[in-house]
Motif scaffolding. Structure first.
Motif, PDB file in Angstrom:
ATOM      1  N   GLY A 151       0.168  -1.168   0.206  1.00 13.04           N
ATOM      2  CA  GLY A 151       0.069  -0.143  -0.030  1.00 13.04           C
ATOM      3  C   GLY A 151       0.668   1.113   0.222  1.00 13.04           C
ATOM      4  N   ILE A 152       0.782   1.930  -0.883  1.00 17.28           N
ATOM      5  CA  ILE A 152       1.870   3.090  -1.249  1.00 17.28           C
ATOM      6  C   ILE A 152       0.595   4.237  -1.309  1.00 17.28           C
ATOM      7  N   TYR A 153       1.143   5.566  -0.719  1.00 13.66           N
ATOM      8  CA  TYR A 153       0.559   7.265  -1.372  1.00 13.66           C
ATOM      9  C   TYR A 153       1.373   7.477  -2.099  1.00 13.66           C
ATOM     10  N   LEU A 154       0.373   7.915  -3.225  1.00 15.81           N
ATOM     11  CA  LEU A 154       1.458   8.716  -4.308  1.00 15.81           C
ATOM     12  C   LEU A 154       0.903   9.704  -4.890  1.00 15.81           C
ATOM     13  N   PRO A 155       2.262  11.154  -4.290  1.00 20.84           N
ATOM     14  CA  PRO A 155       1.710  12.648  -4.340  1.00 20.84           C
ATOM     15  C   PRO A 155       1.364  12.608  -5.842  1.00 20.84           C
ATOM     16  N   PHE A 156       0.681  13.879  -5.426  1.00 20.39           N
ATOM     17  CA  PHE A 156      -0.078  14.580  -7.100  1.00 20.39           C
ATOM     18  C   PHE A 156      -0.250  16.310  -6.704  1.00 20.39           C
ATOM     19  N   TRP A 157      -0.058  16.971  -7.465  1.00 18.51           N
ATOM     20  CA  TRP A 157      -0.668  17.942  -7.656  1.00 18.51           C
ATOM     21  C   TRP A 157      -1.836  18.239  -7.888  1.00 18.51           C
ATOM     22  N   THR A 158      -2.753  19.333  -7.913  1.00 20.11           N
ATOM     23  CA  THR A 158      -3.841  19.932  -8.320  1.00 20.11           C
ATOM     24  C   THR A 158      -3.454  20.684  -8.862  1.00 20.11           C
ATOM     25  N   TYR A 159      -4.958  21.289 -10.046  1.00 17.37           N
ATOM     26  CA  TYR A 159      -3.866  23.476 -10.236  1.00 17.37           C
ATOM     27  C   TYR A 159      -5.604  23.446 -10.690  1.00 17.37           C
ATOM     28  N   ASP A 160      -6.081  24.811  -9.907  1.00 13.62           N
ATOM     29  CA  ASP A 160      -7.089  25.691 -10.570  1.00 13.62           C
ATOM     30  C   ASP A 160      -6.128  26.763 -11.277  1.00 13.62           C
ATOM     31  N   CYS A 161      -6.975  27.254 -12.086  1.00 12.32           N
ATOM     32  CA  CYS A 161      -6.842  28.851 -12.895  1.00 12.32           C
ATOM     33  C   CYS A 161      -7.749  28.932 -14.117  1.00 12.32           C
ATOM     34  N   ALA A 162      -7.849  30.162 -14.868  1.00  7.94           N
ATOM     35  CA  ALA A 162      -9.162  30.598 -14.989  1.00  7.94           C
ATOM     36  C   ALA A 162      -8.072  31.163 -16.648  1.00  7.94           C
ATOM     37  N   THR A 163      -8.437  30.951 -17.659  1.00  8.19           N
ATOM     38  CA  THR A 163      -7.647  31.396 -18.619  1.00  8.19           C
ATOM     39  C   THR A 163      -8.716  32.247 -19.647  1.00  8.19           C
ATOM     40  N   ALA A 164      -7.846  33.260 -20.249  1.00  6.46           N
ATOM     41  CA  ALA A 164      -8.414  34.435 -21.558  1.00  6.46           C
ATOM     42  C   ALA A 164      -8.076  33.951 -22.895  1.00  6.46           C
ATOM     43  N   THR A 165      -8.507  33.211 -23.938  1.00 10.01           N
ATOM     44  CA  THR A 165      -7.945  32.785 -24.991  1.00 10.01           C
ATOM     45  C   THR A 165      -8.616  33.713 -26.217  1.00 10.01           C
ATOM     46  N   ARG A 166      -7.276  33.975 -26.759  1.00 10.26           N
ATOM     47  CA  ARG A 166      -7.733  34.635 -28.002  1.00 10.26           C
ATOM     48  C   ARG A 166      -7.985  34.642 -29.099  1.00 10.26           C
ATOM     49  N   TYR A 167      -8.040  33.806 -31.104  1.00  7.74           N
ATOM     50  CA  TYR A 167      -8.427  32.906 -31.728  1.00  7.74           C
ATOM     51  C   TYR A 167      -8.240  33.377 -32.819  1.00  7.74           C
ATOM     52  N   ARG A 168      -7.349  32.644 -33.830  1.00 12.93           N
ATOM     53  CA  ARG A 168      -7.651  33.558 -35.066  1.00 12.93           C
ATOM     54  C   ARG A 168      -7.969  32.039 -35.902  1.00 12.93           C
ATOM     55  N   GLY A 169      -8.271  31.625 -37.777  1.00 13.67           N
ATOM     56  CA  GLY A 169      -8.279  30.799 -38.211  1.00 13.67           C
ATOM     57  C   GLY A 169      -9.436  30.567 -38.933  1.00 13.67           C
ATOM     58  N   GLU A 170     -10.167  29.196 -40.038  1.00 13.19           N
ATOM     59  CA  GLU A 170     -10.894  29.370 -40.469  1.00 13.19           C
ATOM     60  C   GLU A 170     -11.393  28.412 -40.070  1.00 13.19           C
ATOM     61  N   ARG A 171     -13.207  28.263 -40.838  1.00  5.08           N
ATOM     62  CA  ARG A 171     -14.181  27.732 -41.130  1.00  5.08           C
ATOM     63  C   ARG A 171     -14.058  26.797 -42.039  1.00  5.08           C
ATOM     64  N   GLY A 172     -13.861  25.617 -42.435  1.00  3.89           N
ATOM     65  CA  GLY A 172     -14.162  24.779 -43.919  1.00  3.89           C
ATOM     66  C   GLY A 172     -15.287  24.524 -44.485  1.00  3.89           C
ATOM     67  N   GLU A 173     -16.285  24.914 -45.350  1.00  7.16           N
ATOM     68  CA  GLU A 173     -17.214  24.327 -45.106  1.00  7.16           C
ATOM     69  C   GLU A 173     -17.307  22.614 -46.540  1.00  7.16           C
TER      70      GLU A 173
END
Length: 368
Positions: A151-173
């Protein structure tokens, strides 16, 4: 580290009893209740990442631990104060205890206590091994001869954050156009041709990420650890040494800053998928994604697993059991004889089908 807490009645080491809130003595069955076992104040408190990195010791004073690193697999295990003998819980290599050293580590805030017992974990492993396709027959016969599960306790990190994302691209139809061609005889033939019409697309959006989980251990394969998810992180309790009694604790090998970089990689992948969804259409082209990370915070937690190593032939294989759910993941050998037999059988069936098809499916009926 394998914490030692003595029984008040007989002096034998107490062990945390999986699935309960008690320590129990294996000799006289005396039980000791863990105080405030339901509390989860520290376990759920998010620490500001930037402030912590700038003012490390004052934010959450590190603890001093005696740690030994396995020369074989690299596992970094915490040792009890007077422990002088033992083997690596991940690869069973004997430790050279003169190489142990003291180090300062970030103290865990919370943990998930063991819920699955050793006997239940071993039973799950047996079922898993016997259910493997194309496993050597000898492996299944030796399923009861695995090394004792640890039986082993393994170490972990948990992370929280907010993000603001700007993107550019093209939509193909996609759309179809009819074109006229000539066949081999020179006659005009209409044919539909699929084409894509592209339109510019751009936008800005915000997202919140909660408890992005990063393993802080390098001792077990990352794909196996990921396969043990999900973890019931809502059941975290505040860290107490009592929960460690009778179990091994591994120290983190992935530091806080590196863990956050790995979390950002996971978040970036999720944001890219979100951008594609927002662009829409039948196909997407992404020209640029610019993401700002805000209000990053973290927790340091311990999660419980049962680990067993076994040898088959000249190879060593690891098995891991999620000590909350009983889910099993592991490496396994393959029987190439069984695989080859299957391939030969399939090829033989195909050849027989072709032969029968070429002969009308069987003998011609006799004339009366």
């Amino acid at each position: 580290m394998q914490l030692s807490i003595k029984c008040d009645g007989c002096g034998t080491d107490l062990t945390y009893q999986s699935g309960t809130k008690n320590l129990v003595c294996s000799y006289c069955n005396h039980q000791l209740k863990i105080a405030d076992a339901d509390a989860a104040n520290e376990a759920n408190r998010e620490l500001n990442l930037e402030e912590y990195l700038q003012n490390y010791a004052q934010q959450n004073p590190p603890v001093e631990r005696r740690v030994i690193r396995c020369k074989s697999c690299g596992a970094q295990t915490e040792l009890a104060e007077h422990q002088q003998a033992g083997n690596c819980p991940f690869c069973a290599t004997a430790y050279v205890f003169s190489q142990a050293e003291s180090t300062r580590l970030i103290k865990p805030q919370g943990l998930l206590p063991f819920h699955i017992t050793q006997q239940q974990a071993a039973a799950s492993v047996q079922v898993w091994l016997r259910g493997l396709w194309f496993a050597p027959s000898k492996l299944k016969r030796q399923a009861t001869q695995l090394d004792k599960m640890r039986g082993i306790y393994l170490p972990f990190w948990t992370y929280d954050c907010a993000t603001a994302t700007r993107y550019r691209g093209e939509r193909g139809e996609r759309y179809s156009e009819t074109v006229m061609e000539k066949d081999a005889q020179g006659n005009p033939v209409a044919r539909a041709v699929s084409k894509i019409r592209w339109h510019s697309a751009s936008g800005v959006f915000e997202s919140d990420f909660d408890d992005v989980l990063i393993p802080a251990s390098k001792s077990l394969p990352e794909d196996l650890l990921s396969s043990l998810e999900p973890w019931d992180l809502s059941a975290l309790v505040d860290y107490q040494d009592n929960y460690l009694a009778g179990y091994i604790t591994e120290s983190y090998q992935v530091d806080l800053k590196t863990g956050y970089q790995q979390a950002q990689g996971i978040i970036d992948d999720r944001l890219r998928a979100e951008v594609r969804q927002r662009i829409g259409g039948d196909e997407q082209r992404i020209s640029s994604i610019d993401t700002h990370y805000l209000n990053a915070s973290f927790k340091h937690i311990l999660l419980p697993v049962w680990v067993s190593a076994y040898r088959f032939g000249d190879q060593s294989y690891q098995l891991i059991v999620n000590a909350r759910t009983g889910a099993v993941q592991g490496k396994r050998p393959w029987s190439w004889v069984k695989i080859a037999s299957l391939v030969v059988g399939i090829c033989g069936a195909i050849a027989l089908g072709i032969f029968l098809a070429g002969h009308g499916g069987g003998s011609a009926p006799l004339n009366p």
